[in-house]
Design an enzyme around this catalytic site. Structure first.
Site, short mmCIF file in Angstrom:
data_model
loop_
_atom_site.label_atom_id
_atom_site.label_comp_id
_atom_site.label_asym_id
_atom_site.label_seq_id
_atom_site.Cartn_x
_atom_site.Cartn_y
_atom_site.Cartn_z
N HIS A 264 26.78 -7.79 57.97
CA HIS A 264 26.62 -8.79 59.01
C HIS A 264 25.34 -9.58 58.82
CE1 HIS A 264 30.04 -7.00 60.54
NE2 HIS A 264 29.94 -7.43 61.77
N ARG B 73 38.27 -4.45 56.56
CA ARG B 73 38.53 -4.95 57.92
C ARG B 73 39.23 -6.29 57.83
NH1 ARG B 73 34.74 -6.94 62.96
NH2 ARG B 73 33.79 -8.23 61.35
N GLU C 3 37.87 -4.91 71.26
CA GLU C 3 36.57 -5.57 71.40
C GLU C 3 36.51 -6.68 72.44
OE1 GLU C 3 35.50 -7.44 67.64
OE2 GLU C 3 37.59 -7.44 67.04
N ARG D 81 30.95 -16.76 66.57
CA ARG D 81 30.79 -15.31 66.41
C ARG D 81 29.59 -14.83 67.22
NH1 ARG D 81 34.04 -13.46 61.28
NH2 ARG D 81 33.95 -11.55 62.45
P1 PGA Z 1 31.77 -9.31 64.23
O1 PGA Z 1 30.47 -8.52 64.67
O2 PGA Z 1 31.60 -10.74 64.60
O3 PGA Z 1 31.82 -9.08 62.78
O4 PGA Z 1 32.89 -8.64 64.93
C1 PGA Z 1 29.71 -8.97 65.66
C2 PGA Z 1 28.38 -8.27 65.71
O5 PGA Z 1 28.08 -7.39 64.95
O6 PGA Z 1 27.61 -8.64 66.58
#
Ligand code: PGA
Length: 883
Positions: A145, A401, A511, A719
């Site tokens: 990330h 993923r 989520e 995101r």
């Molecule tokens: P994602 O993760 O956008 O890959 O789902 C978000 C984050 O770690 O805050």
């Protein structure tokens, strides 16, 4: 106490000294004018912080009038100071734990093995304790990330600086050595000054994977056996039994090169290459170990078993065994290199099973024990054996993923191709019926001449590729944005159709608020199916996402929803006799579910941490938690003790009344949050104008794009990382608190203050939550946000900012009413001091950012863009987190 104060003065000294060295470097390398400007800005910022309005105005003026060529060097000076302060603090944490360990009368450090294990051992049978520790299964998953703004080369310099600070502490150095260390520090700081802290190009997913592997090489490779040694020692002391040789309570996983959700750069070829790269790296690291063992294990005495294996005339039996192993490791490296170059090298003589590696080492180990040379066996050889238990042959198995919609699209293409209609248009019941039916069928479904569009083909190619890289290289297949049973079954069917001999475990990621609230119902449908039960063999992993749910419903509501979802999933799994592993997808910053490990784990609902835990470690958190060996060791220990404690002494379930109160708080908070963020039309315009979101989206810090839908600017398409990152830069930190104030205020007005205070005092979950919000309100600076607004936001949107700042002030008051603190962070003096030290260095960076944004929005210019990137990095360093 005295000890503590002394050690704090050591930190202050380090920071002062590094600051002086940086100052000297600026003067020498950048010239007196630069040095003097930086000094002037620094003094003005300090005075302004102390409440001098005139200094504040002068600071603003000085920075807005800075000649263009001085902007970036000044920003770099502040940014580098903040990085040096961070490294001094990291080093200080290591120093403190060493001090604790050296002081016999000191209480053991909170959360250490020495503090936790005896406390828990007091009311447990030794066997129970041994079993609880040895059966623990903690998997820390490194993701790619994009939140680490520092380049690796800079991180390496900072780590070397930490090493030098450590040297300086450790040895009674002679005056010459002291001078040499100082010179070496200066050398690193000068080299950093002349290095570019901004990446020229976006990293590829392979680069990201290499960085993850470098963490293994640089710290974990040493920290893990050291950690296992101290665990072994603790177990012997309190249970009379050692840690078994094949036991590794903590292992690692990776998303680097495997997470393709919203990242078109991660293709099946990339994943394959990264899997091979990991095997290469593993072989390389073991080869280095074995090479060392070959040189040290020159002993001649051995037991019969080893003698039989090497033959009667072997001169140095251990070396014979180890050299054979070394040859296989080298062969494995050659094999991986050839594969990476596109060849098809033969697999003969490479290591394919972990036992190929472990068994020869164990034979040496047991032989040494039997001939009375146990002390030799317990050295580097034991460390290598323990590494094998933790890292296996692939170091960190990779999760795949993919977004649920991509599997739906793949199945849709298939059903259309075989004339069954459009899978996407079927309702959930029809999908499930069909999926179960197809899963039980033996005949293939996909026609041989199936030629789908590129995106569908990529989904299928990825699954086919799993067969090639083998089950050991892969952890889980995560389905993001999972919302219904068919999302999981879809992947099962695709794996079957691709003919996987060892299908990967499929893990749904829930989520959003709604999907989390329905998670247990979703899973119940699956658990009731015979096919599914047989498939999972009594074990299910479920991932819960903190940052997307926080972005979707606000921090308070998401936290409560996550808590309840876990409770429901635990209850369901118990009813259905399924062993549950919860995988926590949390980010580093509080707005993405981050927070101190120990408190966070102990705040989980009872039964949710039942000896097993998976959790993501991301971006800048990897450096913060695992960048230095001493800190890595401490974090491994904290994971162990908190999981152990949450397992054997789970918290009491909260009384019904507390739940009702939380429920009301949560409803109120969500309404307040969503009404602002999702329903107020001008809110996103304000966000775009008042923060550097567009500039953040262009940063070259990760391989994936900042938005799922490139052309939309809605909170849903953005995101979570850039969303939180942008609010952190402008210091309003809205995602972590918006909604909390309204909810608490209403409850306070209804006369619930005392009950809230009791909940804070007695419910670890609520305590951890409010501590985090209090931390954020202490770090946030609404006044800074106002500066952005005045310079950058059209007048007609200013009312949005006024309202947000007013709500922030009310949130702060409401939180303090409940925590009973006069000011934020009074329970966390160390954090408070860290924030205070940083503020005068971050403030000028914010002012520079405002100025650069203003200029760059009038005209695009490369030097402005670069200046902005430097400033973004600096503020991130000062806030010690990004997104
Ligand atoms: P994602 O993760 O956008 O890959 O789902 C978000 C984050 O770690 O805050």
């Amino acid at each position: 106490m005295e000890e503590h104060q002394d050690s704090d003065s050591a930190l202050r000294e380090d920071i002062r000294d590094l600051g002086e060295l940086l100052g000297a470097t600026l003067r020498e390398q950048g010239g007196t004018e630069l040095f003097e400007t930086v000094e002037r800005v620094r003094v003005l910022a300090k005075t302004a912080r102390a409440g001098d309005d005139q200094a504040a105005q002068e600071l603003e003026r000085t920075l807005s009038e800075l000649p263009p060529e001085q902007v970036t060097p000044v920003a770099r000076a502040f940014s580098q100071f903040l990085n040096l302060a961070n490294i001094a603090e990291q080093h200080h944490r290591v120093r403190r734990s060493r001090e604790w360990a050296r002081t016999p009368e000191a209480q053991p450090l909170f959360g250490s093995l020495a503090e936790t294990v005896p406390r828990l051992a007091a009311d447990m049978e030794p066997e129970q304790l041994h079993e609880a520790i040895c059966s623990m299964d903690i998997n820390l998953v490194f993701t790619a990330h994009p939140t680490e703004v520092q380049r690796r080369t800079m991180l390496q310099k900072y780590n070397r600086i930490a090493g030098l600070l450590d040297n300086r502490d450790r040895f009674g150095q002679t005056p010459t050595e002291v001078a040499e260390t100082r010179l070496a520090l200066k050398r690193e700081i000068t080299a950093a000054w002349h290095s570019d802290e901004i990446r020229r190009r976006r990293p590829t997913p392979q680069d990201e994977a290499r960085w993850g592997l470098a963490v293994v090489e640089q710290t974990l490779w040493d920290a893990v056996p050291r950690y296992l040694r101290s665990l072994d020692h603790t177990l012997r002391e309190h249970t009379g039994r050692p840690l078994p040789l094949d036991c590794a309570p903590i292992t690692f996983g990776s998303w680097m090169g495997g997470d393709r959700d919203g990242n078109p750069n991660v293709t099946h070829r990339v994943t394959r290459d990264v899997a091979i790269l990991s095997r290469w790296m593993a072989a390389y690291l073991y080869e280095r170990d074995i090479q060392r063992l070959v040189s040290t294990l020159s002993l001649q005495v051995c037991d019969d078993e080893l003698r039989d294996e090497v033959g009667g005339e072997a001169w140095e039996p251990y070396r014979v065994v180890l050299k054979r192993l070394r040859a296989r490791l080298r062969q494995t490296m050659r094999w991986a290199e050839a594969k990476l170059q596109g060849g098809r090298p033969p697999e003969s003589d490479i290591l394919t099973e972990v036992e190929d590696l472990r068994q020869p080492l164990l034979r040496c180990y047991y032989s040494l024990q039997r001939v009375g040379a146990g002390v030799v066996a317990e050295g580097e050889l034991l460390d290598t054996i323990r590494r094998v238990s933790c890292f296996g042959l692939t170091l960190m198995p990779m999760d795949i993923r993919q977004h649920a919609d991509r599997h739906t699209a793949a199945l849709d293409a298939i059903t259309q191709a075989v004339g069954l209609g459009s899978y996407s248009e079927w309702d959930e019941e029809t999908r499930q019926q069909w999926l179960f039916q197809e899963l039980s069928h033996r005949r293939p479904l996909i026609p041989l001449d199936f030629k789908p569009e590129r995106e569908v083909q990529e989904v299928l190619d990825t699954i086919h590729m799993l067969e090639e890289i083998g089950p050991d290289a892969v952890g889980a297949y995560i389905v993001s944005h999972a919302s219904k049973p068919s999302d999981i079954l879809a992947v099962e069917l695709l794996q079957k159709e691709c003919g996987l001999t060892h299908p990967t475990r499929v893990v749904p990621l829930f989520e959003t608020r709604d999907t989390l609230a329905r998670a247990a119902d979703t899973m119940e449908v699956l658990f009731k199916s015979d096919w599914y039960r047989q498939r999972i063999g009594g074990r299910q992993e479920i991932m819960i996402g903190y940052s997307d749910s926080t972005k979707d419903a606000g921090h308070l509501t998401a936290t409560w929803t996550l808590y309840q979802a876990q409770e429901q999933l635990v209850a369901l799994s118990r009813r259905q006799r399924v062993d549950l592993t919860l995988f926590h997808g949390r980010g580093g910053s509080i707005g993405r579910g981050g927070g101190p490990t120990h408190a966070a784990i102990l705040a989980q609902p009872p039964g949710s941490v039942d000896g097993t835990l998976r959790v993501t470690e991301q971006g800048e958190v990897m450096q913060a938690k695992f960048g230095l060996p001493g800190i890595a060791l401490r974090n491994l220990e904290l994971y162990t003790t908190s999981v152990l404690e949450a397992t054997v002494r789970p918290p009491e379930p909260p009384p019904k009344r507390w739940r009702e109160i939380l429920e009301r708080l949560s409803d109120r908070a969500m309404t307040a949050y969503r009404q602002t963020v999702k329903e107020r039309p001008e809110f996103m315009d304000y966000f775009q104008a008042a923060t550097p979101i567009d500039e953040i989206s262009r940063l070259t810090i990760g391989s994936r794009p900042a938005k799922r839908a490139p052309d939309q600017m809605t909170v849903d398409s953005l995101r979570a990382i850039p969303w939180v990152f942008a609010w952190t830069q402008t210091r309003l930190m809205l995602p972590a608190w918006l909604g909390v104030g309204e909810a608490l205020e209403e409850a306070i007005e209804e006369g619930l203050t005392e009950e809230l205070q009791e909940m804070f005092a007695r419910w670890p979950f609520f305590e951890a939550f409010l501590d985090m919000v209090e931390m954020v309100v202490a770090k946030a600076e609404p006044g800074v946000n106002r500066l952005y607004e005045h310079a950058l936001v059209p007048d007609e949107l200013h009312s949005v900012g006024d309202e947000l700042r007013d709500r922030f002030a009310r949130t702060r008051d409401a939180v303090l009413t409940v925590t009973g603190h006069e000011e934020p962070l009074s329970d966390f003096p160390v954090v408070k001091r860290a924030v205070e030290v940083r503020n005068p260095y971050v403030d000028p960076l914010n002012l520079l950012q405002v100025e650069l944004l203003r200029r760059s929005r009038m005209c695009e210019d490369d030097s402005l863009r670069r200046g902005l990137q430097v400033v973004i990095n600096g503020i991130a360093a000062g806030m010690r987190n990004t997104g």
